[in-house]
Design a protein around this motif. Structure first.
Motif, PDB file in Angstrom:
ATOM      1  N   ALA A 135       0.823  -1.219   0.000  1.00 19.78           N
ATOM      2  CA  ALA A 135       0.000   0.000   0.000  1.00 19.78           C
ATOM      3  C   ALA A 135       0.852   1.263   0.000  1.00 19.78           C
ATOM      4  CB  ALA A 135      -0.962  -0.006   1.185  1.00 19.78           C
ATOM      5  N   SER A 136       1.959   1.226  -0.730  1.00 22.86           N
ATOM      6  CA  SER A 136       2.894   2.359  -0.701  1.00 22.86           C
ATOM      7  C   SER A 136       2.259   3.637  -1.218  1.00 22.86           C
ATOM      8  CB  SER A 136       4.142   2.016  -1.524  1.00 22.86           C
ATOM      9  OG  SER A 136       4.816   0.914  -0.974  1.00 22.86           O
ATOM     10  N   ALA A 137       1.511   3.527  -2.315  1.00 23.68           N
ATOM     11  CA  ALA A 137       0.878   4.728  -2.864  1.00 23.68           C
ATOM     12  C   ALA A 137      -0.165   5.286  -1.906  1.00 23.68           C
ATOM     13  CB  ALA A 137       0.262   4.426  -4.227  1.00 23.68           C
ATOM     14  N   ARG A 138      -0.879   4.387  -1.216  1.00 25.50           N
ATOM     15  CA  ARG A 138      -1.875   4.844  -0.244  1.00 25.50           C
ATOM     16  C   ARG A 138      -1.198   5.532   0.943  1.00 25.50           C
ATOM     17  NH1 ARG A 138      -5.539  -0.530  -0.545  1.00 25.50           N
ATOM     18  NH2 ARG A 138      -3.829  -1.102  -1.941  1.00 25.50           N
ATOM     19  N   ASP A 139      -0.099   4.980   1.394  1.00 27.85           N
ATOM     20  CA  ASP A 139       0.637   5.620   2.495  1.00 27.85           C
ATOM     21  C   ASP A 139       1.152   6.987   2.068  1.00 27.85           C
ATOM     22  OD1 ASP A 139       0.199   3.441   4.109  1.00 27.85           O
ATOM     23  OD2 ASP A 139       2.168   2.535   3.752  1.00 27.85           O
ATOM     24  N   TRP A 140       1.677   7.053   0.842  1.00 23.27           N
ATOM     25  CA  TRP A 140       2.151   8.333   0.307  1.00 23.27           C
ATOM     26  C   TRP A 140       1.010   9.340   0.260  1.00 23.27           C
ATOM     27  CZ3 TRP A 140       0.308  10.528  -4.268  1.00 23.27           C
ATOM     28  CH2 TRP A 140       0.958  11.694  -4.681  1.00 23.27           C
ATOM     29  N   HIS A 141      -0.134   8.915  -0.247  1.00 23.31           N
ATOM     30  CA  HIS A 141      -1.277   9.811  -0.404  1.00 23.31           C
ATOM     31  C   HIS A 141      -1.771  10.309   0.951  1.00 23.31           C
ATOM     32  CE1 HIS A 141      -5.389  11.067  -1.621  1.00 23.31           C
ATOM     33  NE2 HIS A 141      -4.821  11.297  -2.787  1.00 23.31           N
ATOM     34  N   ALA A 142      -1.800   9.420   1.927  1.00 24.76           N
ATOM     35  CA  ALA A 142      -2.312   9.772   3.254  1.00 24.76           C
ATOM     36  C   ALA A 142      -1.372  10.687   4.028  1.00 24.76           C
ATOM     37  CB  ALA A 142      -2.571   8.504   4.061  1.00 24.76           C
ATOM     38  N   ALA A 143      -0.111  10.731   3.619  1.00 17.75           N
ATOM     39  CA  ALA A 143       0.869  11.549   4.342  1.00 17.75           C
ATOM     40  C   ALA A 143       0.642  13.044   4.157  1.00 17.75           C
ATOM     41  CB  ALA A 143       2.287  11.188   3.904  1.00 17.75           C
ATOM     42  N   GLU A 180      -2.418  15.772   3.852  1.00 19.06           N
ATOM     43  CA  GLU A 180      -3.867  15.914   4.046  1.00 19.06           C
ATOM     44  C   GLU A 180      -4.569  16.464   2.812  1.00 19.06           C
ATOM     45  OE1 GLU A 180      -6.982  18.079   7.163  1.00 19.06           O
ATOM     46  OE2 GLU A 180      -4.846  18.006   7.590  1.00 19.06           O
ATOM     47  N   ASP A 181      -3.970  17.413   2.150  1.00 14.38           N
ATOM     48  CA  ASP A 181      -4.602  18.041   0.982  1.00 14.38           C
ATOM     49  C   ASP A 181      -3.958  17.574  -0.315  1.00 14.38           C
ATOM     50  OD1 ASP A 181      -2.199  19.259   1.521  1.00 14.38           O
ATOM     51  OD2 ASP A 181      -2.876  21.285   0.982  1.00 14.38           O
ATOM     52  N   ASN A 182      -3.597  16.287  -0.382  1.00 12.11           N
ATOM     53  CA  ASN A 182      -2.950  15.749  -1.585  1.00 12.11           C
ATOM     54  C   ASN A 182      -3.838  16.012  -2.797  1.00 12.11           C
ATOM     55  OD1 ASN A 182      -1.851  13.890  -3.608  1.00 12.11           O
ATOM     56  ND2 ASN A 182      -0.677  13.037  -1.913  1.00 12.11           N
ATOM     57  N   PRO A 183      -3.303  16.673  -3.822  1.00 16.38           N
ATOM     58  CA  PRO A 183      -4.130  17.072  -4.969  1.00 16.38           C
ATOM     59  C   PRO A 183      -4.379  15.963  -5.989  1.00 16.38           C
ATOM     60  CG  PRO A 183      -1.884  17.820  -5.301  1.00 16.38           C
ATOM     61  CD  PRO A 183      -1.921  17.185  -3.938  1.00 16.38           C
ATOM     62  N   ALA A 208       8.056  10.957   1.848  1.00 17.66           N
ATOM     63  CA  ALA A 208       7.680  10.854   3.261  1.00 17.66           C
ATOM     64  C   ALA A 208       6.654  11.912   3.657  1.00 17.66           C
ATOM     65  CB  ALA A 208       8.922  10.981   4.138  1.00 17.66           C
ATOM     66  N   ARG A 209       6.579  13.005   2.896  1.00 10.79           N
ATOM     67  CA  ARG A 209       5.621  14.077   3.181  1.00 10.79           C
ATOM     68  C   ARG A 209       4.387  13.992   2.297  1.00 10.79           C
ATOM     69  NH1 ARG A 209      10.626  17.005   2.923  1.00 10.79           N
ATOM     70  NH2 ARG A 209      10.035  17.876   0.886  1.00 10.79           N
ATOM     71  N   GLY A 210       4.287  12.921   1.487  1.00 10.95           N
ATOM     72  CA  GLY A 210       3.167  12.821   0.555  1.00 10.95           C
ATOM     73  C   GLY A 210       3.302  13.792  -0.595  1.00 10.95           C
ATOM     74  N   GLU A 211       4.547  14.120  -0.947  1.00  5.33           N
ATOM     75  CA  GLU A 211       4.814  15.079  -2.004  1.00  5.33           C
ATOM     76  C   GLU A 211       5.637  14.415  -3.105  1.00  5.33           C
ATOM     77  OE1 GLU A 211       6.804  18.244   0.039  1.00  5.33           O
ATOM     78  OE2 GLU A 211       4.934  19.090   0.841  1.00  5.33           O
ATOM     79  N   THR A 212       6.014  15.203  -4.104  1.00  6.53           N
ATOM     80  CA  THR A 212       6.912  14.746  -5.163  1.00  6.53           C
ATOM     81  C   THR A 212       8.034  15.764  -5.312  1.00  6.53           C
ATOM     82  OG1 THR A 212       5.905  15.918  -7.056  1.00  6.53           O
ATOM     83  CG2 THR A 212       4.872  13.826  -6.355  1.00  6.53           C
ATOM     84  N   VAL A 213       8.952  15.474  -6.209  1.00 11.27           N
ATOM     85  CA  VAL A 213      10.069  16.407  -6.393  1.00 11.27           C
ATOM     86  C   VAL A 213       9.591  17.777  -6.880  1.00 11.27           C
ATOM     87  CG1 VAL A 213      11.773  14.605  -6.778  1.00 11.27           C
ATOM     88  CG2 VAL A 213      10.535  15.551  -8.744  1.00 11.27           C
TER      89      VAL A 213
END
Length: 211
Positions: free
Chosen positions: A43-51, A53-56, A181-186
Protein backbone atom coordinates in the motif's frame (compact mmCIF):
# COMPACT_ATOMS: atom_id res chain seq x y z
CA UNK A 1 -8.36 8.02 -21.21
CA UNK A 2 -4.85 6.57 -21.33
CA UNK A 3 -3.91 3.88 -18.81
CA UNK A 4 -0.24 3.66 -17.83
CA UNK A 5 0.69 0.64 -15.71
CA UNK A 6 3.99 0.79 -13.86
CA UNK A 7 4.93 -2.83 -13.30
CA UNK A 8 7.74 -5.08 -12.14
CA UNK A 9 7.37 -8.23 -10.08
CA UNK A 10 10.37 -7.22 -7.97
CA UNK A 11 9.81 -4.99 -4.98
CA UNK A 12 11.92 -1.92 -4.33
CA UNK A 13 12.59 -1.07 -7.96
CA UNK A 14 10.97 2.36 -7.86
CA UNK A 15 7.39 1.70 -9.01
CA UNK A 16 5.71 4.03 -6.52
CA UNK A 17 8.34 6.73 -6.95
CA UNK A 18 7.74 6.72 -10.69
CA UNK A 19 3.96 6.46 -10.30
CA UNK A 20 3.57 9.40 -7.94
CA UNK A 21 6.06 11.69 -9.65
CA UNK A 22 4.71 10.93 -13.13
CA UNK A 23 1.15 11.51 -11.92
CA UNK A 24 2.12 14.92 -10.52
CA UNK A 25 4.10 15.80 -13.63
CA UNK A 26 1.11 15.05 -15.86
CA UNK A 27 -1.18 16.98 -13.55
CA UNK A 28 1.10 20.01 -13.82
CA UNK A 29 0.48 19.85 -17.56
CA UNK A 30 -3.23 20.36 -16.82
CA UNK A 31 -4.19 16.73 -17.43
CA UNK A 32 -6.74 15.09 -15.15
CA UNK A 33 -4.88 12.21 -13.49
CA UNK A 34 -6.05 9.31 -11.31
CA UNK A 35 -3.59 7.21 -9.34
CA UNK A 36 -4.47 3.55 -8.70
CA UNK A 37 -2.79 1.51 -5.93
CA UNK A 38 -2.98 -2.25 -6.55
CA UNK A 39 -0.68 -3.47 -3.79
CA UNK A 40 -2.74 -4.34 -0.72
CA UNK A 41 0.25 -5.72 1.18
CA UNK A 42 2.56 -2.73 0.78
CA UNK A 43 0.00 0.00 0.00
CA UNK A 44 2.89 2.36 -0.70
CA UNK A 45 0.88 4.73 -2.86
CA UNK A 46 -1.87 4.84 -0.24
CA UNK A 47 0.64 5.62 2.50
CA UNK A 48 2.15 8.33 0.31
CA UNK A 49 -1.28 9.81 -0.40
CA UNK A 50 -2.31 9.77 3.25
CA UNK A 51 0.87 11.55 4.34
CA UNK A 52 -0.44 14.81 2.90
CA UNK A 53 -3.87 15.91 4.05
CA UNK A 54 -4.60 18.04 0.98
CA UNK A 55 -2.95 15.75 -1.59
CA UNK A 56 -4.13 17.07 -4.97
CA UNK A 57 -3.86 13.75 -6.80
CA UNK A 58 -6.95 11.54 -6.48
CA UNK A 59 -6.26 7.92 -5.60
CA UNK A 60 -8.30 4.71 -5.56
CA UNK A 61 -7.38 1.16 -4.52
CA UNK A 62 -7.95 -1.87 -6.75
CA UNK A 63 -6.65 -4.88 -4.88
CA UNK A 64 -8.27 -7.69 -6.86
CA UNK A 65 -8.15 -8.52 -10.57
CA UNK A 66 -11.93 -8.85 -10.86
CA UNK A 67 -12.31 -5.25 -9.68
CA UNK A 68 -10.47 -3.89 -12.70
CA UNK A 69 -13.64 -3.98 -14.80
CA UNK A 70 -14.86 -0.99 -12.77
CA UNK A 71 -11.91 1.15 -13.85
CA UNK A 72 -13.43 2.26 -17.16
CA UNK A 73 -16.50 3.74 -15.52
CA UNK A 74 -14.71 5.12 -12.46
CA UNK A 75 -11.95 6.78 -14.47
CA UNK A 76 -13.85 7.81 -17.61
CA UNK A 77 -13.48 11.53 -16.88
CA UNK A 78 -9.68 11.36 -16.49
CA UNK A 79 -7.04 11.92 -19.14
CA UNK A 80 -4.51 9.56 -17.54
CA UNK A 81 -4.79 6.65 -15.13
CA UNK A 82 -1.53 5.64 -13.46
CA UNK A 83 -1.53 2.11 -12.04
CA UNK A 84 1.07 1.56 -9.33
CA UNK A 85 1.64 -2.16 -9.75
CA UNK A 86 1.94 -4.78 -7.05
CA UNK A 87 5.05 -6.88 -6.63
CA UNK A 88 4.83 -10.68 -6.79
CA UNK A 89 1.05 -10.71 -7.43
CA UNK A 90 0.97 -12.38 -10.83
CA UNK A 91 -2.80 -12.11 -11.29
CA UNK A 92 -2.78 -8.37 -10.61
CA UNK A 93 0.19 -7.86 -12.94
CA UNK A 94 -1.47 -9.88 -15.73
CA UNK A 95 -4.72 -7.94 -15.36
CA UNK A 96 -2.87 -4.62 -15.40
CA UNK A 97 -1.10 -5.64 -18.64
CA UNK A 98 -4.49 -6.39 -20.22
CA UNK A 99 -5.88 -3.06 -19.03
CA UNK A 100 -2.97 -0.77 -19.93
CA UNK A 101 -2.27 1.25 -23.03
CA UNK A 102 1.35 1.58 -21.92
CA UNK A 103 3.41 -0.50 -19.48
CA UNK A 104 6.45 1.18 -17.96
CA UNK A 105 8.95 -1.20 -16.36
CA UNK A 106 11.20 0.49 -13.79
CA UNK A 107 14.51 -1.31 -13.32
CA UNK A 108 17.48 -0.47 -11.16
CA UNK A 109 20.98 -1.01 -12.58
CA UNK A 110 21.04 -4.40 -10.88
CA UNK A 111 21.11 -7.94 -12.28
CA UNK A 112 18.26 -8.88 -9.93
CA UNK A 113 15.96 -6.26 -11.45
CA UNK A 114 16.92 -7.32 -14.96
CA UNK A 115 16.19 -10.98 -14.21
CA UNK A 116 12.84 -10.08 -12.64
CA UNK A 117 11.82 -8.12 -15.74
CA UNK A 118 12.23 -11.10 -18.05
CA UNK A 119 8.90 -12.81 -17.29
CA UNK A 120 7.02 -9.51 -17.47
CA UNK A 121 8.48 -8.76 -20.90
CA UNK A 122 7.40 -12.23 -22.08
CA UNK A 123 3.89 -11.62 -20.74
CA UNK A 124 3.65 -8.25 -22.50
CA UNK A 125 4.91 -9.62 -25.81
CA UNK A 126 2.47 -12.52 -25.66
CA UNK A 127 -0.34 -10.05 -25.06
CA UNK A 128 0.84 -7.88 -27.96
CA UNK A 129 0.59 -10.77 -30.42
CA UNK A 130 -3.16 -11.05 -29.88
CA UNK A 131 -4.03 -7.36 -29.53
CA UNK A 132 -2.26 -5.75 -32.46
CA UNK A 133 0.67 -4.50 -30.38
CA UNK A 134 -1.19 -3.31 -27.27
CA UNK A 135 0.03 -2.41 -24.73
CA UNK A 136 3.08 -0.46 -25.70
CA UNK A 137 5.93 -1.05 -23.27
CA UNK A 138 9.21 0.55 -22.28
CA UNK A 139 11.82 0.45 -19.55
CA UNK A 140 12.57 3.30 -17.17
CA UNK A 141 15.91 3.09 -15.39
CA UNK A 142 15.48 4.03 -11.74
CA UNK A 143 17.92 4.82 -8.94
CA UNK A 144 20.74 5.20 -11.43
CA UNK A 145 24.06 6.23 -9.91
CA UNK A 146 25.92 8.60 -12.17
CA UNK A 147 29.40 7.60 -13.25
CA UNK A 148 29.17 3.88 -12.45
CA UNK A 149 30.02 1.18 -14.97
CA UNK A 150 26.82 -0.74 -14.31
CA UNK A 151 24.85 2.44 -14.86
CA UNK A 152 26.53 2.93 -18.22
CA UNK A 153 26.12 -0.69 -19.28
CA UNK A 154 22.46 -1.18 -18.40
CA UNK A 155 21.20 0.13 -21.75
CA UNK A 156 23.24 -2.54 -23.53
CA UNK A 157 21.77 -5.23 -21.28
CA UNK A 158 18.22 -4.00 -21.77
CA UNK A 159 18.65 -3.96 -25.55
CA UNK A 160 18.23 -7.75 -25.67
CA UNK A 161 14.60 -7.35 -24.57
CA UNK A 162 13.88 -5.29 -27.70
CA UNK A 163 11.88 -2.65 -25.86
CA UNK A 164 12.70 1.06 -25.80
CA UNK A 165 14.35 2.61 -22.77
CA UNK A 166 12.84 5.95 -21.79
CA UNK A 167 15.34 8.74 -21.21
CA UNK A 168 16.59 10.19 -18.98
CA UNK A 169 16.95 7.67 -16.15
CA UNK A 170 15.73 8.57 -12.69
CA UNK A 171 18.89 9.31 -10.75
CA UNK A 172 19.31 8.16 -7.16
CA UNK A 173 18.69 11.29 -5.11
CA UNK A 174 17.69 11.81 -1.49
CA UNK A 175 14.98 14.22 -2.61
CA UNK A 176 12.81 11.32 -3.82
CA UNK A 177 12.37 9.58 -0.43
CA UNK A 178 12.38 12.93 1.38
CA UNK A 179 9.42 14.27 -0.57
CA UNK A 180 7.65 10.89 -0.55
CA UNK A 181 7.68 10.85 3.26
CA UNK A 182 5.62 14.08 3.18
CA UNK A 183 3.17 12.82 0.55
CA UNK A 184 4.81 15.08 -2.00
CA UNK A 185 6.91 14.75 -5.16
CA UNK A 186 10.07 16.41 -6.39
CA UNK A 187 7.87 19.11 -7.93
CA UNK A 188 7.14 20.30 -4.39
CA UNK A 189 10.87 20.77 -3.82
CA UNK A 190 13.51 23.16 -5.10
CA UNK A 191 15.68 20.39 -6.53
CA UNK A 192 16.02 21.63 -10.09
CA UNK A 193 17.95 18.57 -11.29
CA UNK A 194 15.28 16.12 -10.14
CA UNK A 195 12.50 18.31 -11.53
CA UNK A 196 14.28 18.59 -14.88
CA UNK A 197 14.76 14.85 -15.29
CA UNK A 198 11.09 14.17 -14.52
CA UNK A 199 9.97 16.90 -16.92
CA UNK A 200 12.02 15.44 -19.77
CA UNK A 201 11.00 11.87 -18.93
CA UNK A 202 7.32 12.84 -18.91
CA UNK A 203 7.67 14.50 -22.30
CA UNK A 204 9.31 11.37 -23.72
CA UNK A 205 6.54 9.18 -22.33
CA UNK A 206 3.84 11.40 -23.87
CA UNK A 207 5.63 11.31 -27.24
CA UNK A 208 5.88 7.52 -27.08
CA UNK A 209 2.16 7.18 -26.33
CA UNK A 210 1.27 9.37 -29.32
CA UNK A 211 3.74 7.70 -31.72
Amino acid sequence: MTVIAILNSKGGCGKTTLSTNLAHSLQRRKFKVLLVDTDHAQASARDWHAAKEDNPIPLIALDRPNNFHTLTSVASSYDFVIIDGAAKLEDIIATAVKTADLVLIPVQPSPYDLWAASELVDLIKTRQTITDGKPKAAFVISRAIEGTKLGRDINDVLAKYELPVMQPPITQRQIYPQTAARGETVFDSKNSDAIAELEVLTEEIIKYIKA
